[in-house]
Design an enzyme around this catalytic site. Structure first.
Site, PDB file in Angstrom:
ATOM      1  N   ARG A  26      44.885  36.164  41.881  1.00  0.00           N
ATOM      2  CA  ARG A  26      44.974  35.980  43.331  1.00  0.00           C
ATOM      3  C   ARG A  26      45.913  34.836  43.715  1.00  0.00           C
ATOM      4  NH1 ARG A  26      41.070  38.788  46.499  1.00  0.00           N
ATOM      5  NH2 ARG A  26      40.363  40.492  45.217  1.00  0.00           N
ATOM      6  N   ARG A  30      45.341  34.324  50.287  1.00  0.00           N
ATOM      7  CA  ARG A  30      44.994  33.630  51.518  1.00  0.00           C
ATOM      8  C   ARG A  30      44.999  32.104  51.485  1.00  0.00           C
ATOM      9  NH1 ARG A  30      39.772  37.052  53.056  1.00  0.00           N
ATOM     10  NH2 ARG A  30      39.678  37.065  50.796  1.00  0.00           N
ATOM     11  N   ARG A  39      50.158  37.647  57.179  1.00  0.00           N
ATOM     12  CA  ARG A  39      48.918  38.396  57.409  1.00  0.00           C
ATOM     13  C   ARG A  39      48.538  38.416  58.894  1.00  0.00           C
ATOM     14  NH1 ARG A  39      45.334  41.119  57.871  1.00  0.00           N
ATOM     15  NH2 ARG A  39      43.423  41.292  56.676  1.00  0.00           N
ATOM     16  N   ASP A  75      46.386  46.018  45.676  1.00  0.00           N
ATOM     17  CA  ASP A  75      44.936  45.884  45.558  1.00  0.00           C
ATOM     18  C   ASP A  75      44.396  46.965  44.643  1.00  0.00           C
ATOM     19  OD1 ASP A  75      42.609  44.311  46.641  1.00  0.00           O
ATOM     20  OD2 ASP A  75      41.918  46.340  47.011  1.00  0.00           O
ATOM     21  N   TYR A 152      32.945  50.556  43.820  1.00  0.00           N
ATOM     22  CA  TYR A 152      33.358  50.531  45.234  1.00  0.00           C
ATOM     23  C   TYR A 152      33.227  51.921  45.865  1.00  0.00           C
ATOM     24  CZ  TYR A 152      35.065  45.747  45.144  1.00  0.00           C
ATOM     25  OH  TYR A 152      35.146  44.388  45.070  1.00  0.00           O
TER      26      TYR A 152
HETATM   27  O1  1CP Z   1      46.245  38.417  42.217  1.00  0.00           O
HETATM   28  C1  1CP Z   1      47.075  38.554  43.098  1.00  0.00           C
HETATM   29  O2  1CP Z   1      47.569  37.593  43.715  1.00  0.00           O
HETATM   30  C2  1CP Z   1      47.621  39.930  43.394  1.00  0.00           C
HETATM   31  C3  1CP Z   1      46.990  40.634  44.458  1.00  0.00           C
HETATM   32  C4  1CP Z   1      45.577  41.178  44.348  1.00  0.00           C
HETATM   33  C5  1CP Z   1      44.820  41.582  43.233  1.00  0.00           C
HETATM   34  C6  1CP Z   1      45.164  41.457  41.753  1.00  0.00           C
HETATM   35  C7  1CP Z   1      44.798  41.451  45.492  1.00  0.00           C
HETATM   36  C8  1CP Z   1      45.208  41.180  46.873  1.00  0.00           C
HETATM   37  N1  1CP Z   1      43.645  42.078  45.084  1.00  0.00           N
HETATM   38  C9  1CP Z   1      43.616  42.150  43.717  1.00  0.00           C
HETATM   39  C10 1CP Z   1      42.596  42.759  42.843  1.00  0.00           C
HETATM   40  C11 1CP Z   1      41.248  43.052  43.398  1.00  0.00           C
HETATM   41  N2  1CP Z   1      40.924  43.575  44.620  1.00  0.00           N
HETATM   42  C12 1CP Z   1      40.059  42.918  42.660  1.00  0.00           C
HETATM   43  C13 1CP Z   1      40.005  42.474  41.228  1.00  0.00           C
HETATM   44  C14 1CP Z   1      40.090  40.992  41.135  1.00  0.00           C
HETATM   45  C15 1CP Z   1      38.865  40.256  41.559  1.00  0.00           C
HETATM   46  O3  1CP Z   1      37.816  40.499  40.976  1.00  0.00           O
HETATM   47  O4  1CP Z   1      39.006  39.416  42.456  1.00  0.00           O
HETATM   48  C16 1CP Z   1      38.994  43.325  43.470  1.00  0.00           C
HETATM   49  C17 1CP Z   1      37.527  43.352  43.108  1.00  0.00           C
HETATM   50  C18 1CP Z   1      39.533  43.742  44.702  1.00  0.00           C
HETATM   51  C19 1CP Z   1      38.819  44.299  45.872  1.00  0.00           C
HETATM   52  C20 1CP Z   1      39.095  43.486  47.069  1.00  0.00           C
HETATM   53  N3  1CP Z   1      40.203  43.628  47.840  1.00  0.00           N
HETATM   54  C21 1CP Z   1      38.389  42.371  47.558  1.00  0.00           C
HETATM   55  C22 1CP Z   1      37.112  41.817  46.933  1.00  0.00           C
HETATM   56  C23 1CP Z   1      35.963  42.183  47.791  1.00  0.00           C
HETATM   57  C24 1CP Z   1      34.662  42.005  47.086  1.00  0.00           C
HETATM   58  O5  1CP Z   1      33.986  43.034  46.870  1.00  0.00           O
HETATM   59  O6  1CP Z   1      34.318  40.864  46.753  1.00  0.00           O
HETATM   60  C25 1CP Z   1      39.070  41.870  48.673  1.00  0.00           C
HETATM   61  C26 1CP Z   1      38.687  40.718  49.542  1.00  0.00           C
HETATM   62  C27 1CP Z   1      40.233  42.682  48.834  1.00  0.00           C
HETATM   63  C28 1CP Z   1      41.323  42.501  49.811  1.00  0.00           C
HETATM   64  C29 1CP Z   1      42.454  41.723  49.265  1.00  0.00           C
HETATM   65  N4  1CP Z   1      43.159  42.049  48.130  1.00  0.00           N
HETATM   66  C30 1CP Z   1      44.178  41.150  47.924  1.00  0.00           C
HETATM   67  C31 1CP Z   1      44.133  40.202  49.002  1.00  0.00           C
HETATM   68  C32 1CP Z   1      45.092  39.071  49.191  1.00  0.00           C
HETATM   69  C33 1CP Z   1      43.041  40.561  49.814  1.00  0.00           C
HETATM   70  C34 1CP Z   1      42.613  39.864  51.071  1.00  0.00           C
HETATM   71  C35 1CP Z   1      43.059  40.638  52.229  1.00  0.00           C
HETATM   72  C36 1CP Z   1      43.379  39.773  53.399  1.00  0.00           C
HETATM   73  O7  1CP Z   1      44.478  39.199  53.431  1.00  0.00           O
HETATM   74  O8  1CP Z   1      42.583  39.679  54.317  1.00  0.00           O
END
Ligand code: 1CP
Length: 344
Positions: A26, A30, A39, A75, A152
């Site tokens: 990540r 954010r 965003r 994502d 999910y």
């Molecule tokens: O790592 C990076 O910087 C690259 C971008 C990236 C990656 C690798 C994003 C952007 N998401 C992910 C993977 C991801 N997405 C995972 C696996 C990693 C982890 O365990 O954290 C998971 C579980 C998700 C699902 C997801 N998408 C969540 C988690 C929700 C939960 O159940 O806890 C969230 C918040 C998102 C949205 C998302 N994805 C990425 C961003 C920057 C965001 C936030 C969106 C926003 O800007 O509001």
């Protein structure tokens, strides 16, 4: 083009390098003002689907932090959208699936799709990023592992106890098998398309595998994760990431991966010992440690490095993603500390 002497790729292959490579899960997100500004103008899915913006978001942290690898901005849930389940990201960024899968009939009603065609915006971003990063740092592509994606799809979003997911494999193992086989196929194709477009390593995120018993993991998850990893283009390193799996390391290792992710709930030396030193590891600073003072961060970085003991095959990372409120200067202090203290 592969950069064979690069510290990150060298560590994936358990080769020596002059310092320990570091990147953060990540890292594009954010906690960065640059990301929040974009965003404010675009919906999250829109950002993912505009290759120019996805490329910019991927590259900004690489330049700002001085990390040794880029991770594609995308994502894990993007592969679920073409299945017709109604993917949406709520205002606070949390994902919602409007038509969750709860039965064998729901599994059979999922739309078949061609990952090469339907997710072409991802490969376009990969191509743009690879072009910009040429001779700088390698680009990591990624996907969700079948279990985490299934969770999910079935729960309809994040979950605490995974009751619906476990009910599906307890009660209708045949439907579970059909779902996991489909996910494994899509994920492998999706990752291989990212590789064809220029990704030099791939990470499989099984973020929620830690909710499983070792026996359930072996029966209901391992064969499908293994099928994905076995199908990845030969020669491209695979990082197998999960959290809360200190009690599942034997099974995680058996599923495969050139690099295994360790989170902070296990000491790196003990986790590596359990996995065996014939595999590389990635981790494992607590993401919350980045809220401590830079002096304390440095001490905690030193502890992880001490436990890695200079062995080839350690990629420094957090045990999970960087949290939204993390101060950027603390992230930079961590990256600098890894480079300084591991220099050899
Ligand atoms: O790592 C990076 O910087 C690259 C971008 C990236 C990656 C690798 C994003 C952007 N998401 C992910 C993977 C991801 N997405 C995972 C696996 C990693 C982890 O365990 O954290 C998971 C579980 C998700 C699902 C997801 N998408 C969540 C988690 C929700 C939960 O159940 O806890 C969230 C918040 C998102 C949205 C998302 N994805 C990425 C961003 C920057 C965001 C936030 C969106 C926003 O800007 O509001």
């Amino acid at each position: 083009m592969a950069k064979p002497n690069h510290a990150f790729l060298a560590a994936c292959r358990r080769e020596h390098s002059s310092y320990t490579p570091v990147w953060l899960m990540r890292q594009a997100g954010r906690y960065m003002e640059e990301y929040r500004k974009l965003r404010a103008q675009y919906d999250f899915l829109e950002l993912c689907k505009k290759p120019d913006l996805a490329a910019e978001i991927t590259i900004t942290p690489v330049e700002r932090l001085g990390v040794d690898a880029a991770i594609l901005f995308a994502d894990i849930l993007l592969v679920l959208e073409p299945m017709g389940v109604g993917l949406e990201y709520s205002k606070n960024g949390g994902p919602v699936i409007h038509h969750p899968v709860r039965s064998g009939k729901d599994v059979d009603n999922l739309k078949d799709f061609d990952p090469q065609q339907e997710l072409s915006f991802v490969y376009d971003a990969v191509k743009k990023i690879s072009k910009t990063l040429k001779n700088k740092v390698p680009l990591i592509g990624f996907a969700g592992a079948p279990f985490t994606l299934a969770s999910y799809l079935i729960e309809g979003g994040g979950s605490r106890n995974y009751v619906h997911t476990k009910k599906l494999f307890y009660g209708t193992p045949e439907a579970w098998k059909r779902l996991m086989e489909r996910l494994a196929k899509v994920v492998a194709e999706y990752l291989n398309c990212q590789i064809a477009a220029g990704a030099e390593a791939v990470q499989l995120f099984d973020s929620w595998a830690g909710c499983l018993t070792p026996t359930d993991y072996e029966q209901f998850v391992l064969p499908y994760t293994k099928a994905v990893i076995d199908a990845i283009t030969p020669g491209v390193p695979v990082i197998h990431f999960s959290t809360g799996t200190a009690g599942l390391l034997k099974q995680i290792r058996a599923a495969g991966g050139d690099v295994i992710g360790l989170d902070w709930r296990v000491n790196l030396d003990e986790g590596w010992g359990m996995l065996g030193h014939d595999v590389a590891v990635q981790g494992n600073l607590d993401p919350v440690a980045l809220f401590a003072s830079p002096k304390d961060i440095k001490a905690r970085v030193a502890d992880v490095l001490r436990r890695a003991d200079g062995r080839p095959g350690h990629i420094f990372n957090l045990g999970h993603g960087v949290l939204p409120e993390t101060p950027v200067d603390h992230v930079i202090a961590m990256v600098d500390a890894v480079h300084e203290m591991s220099s050899r």
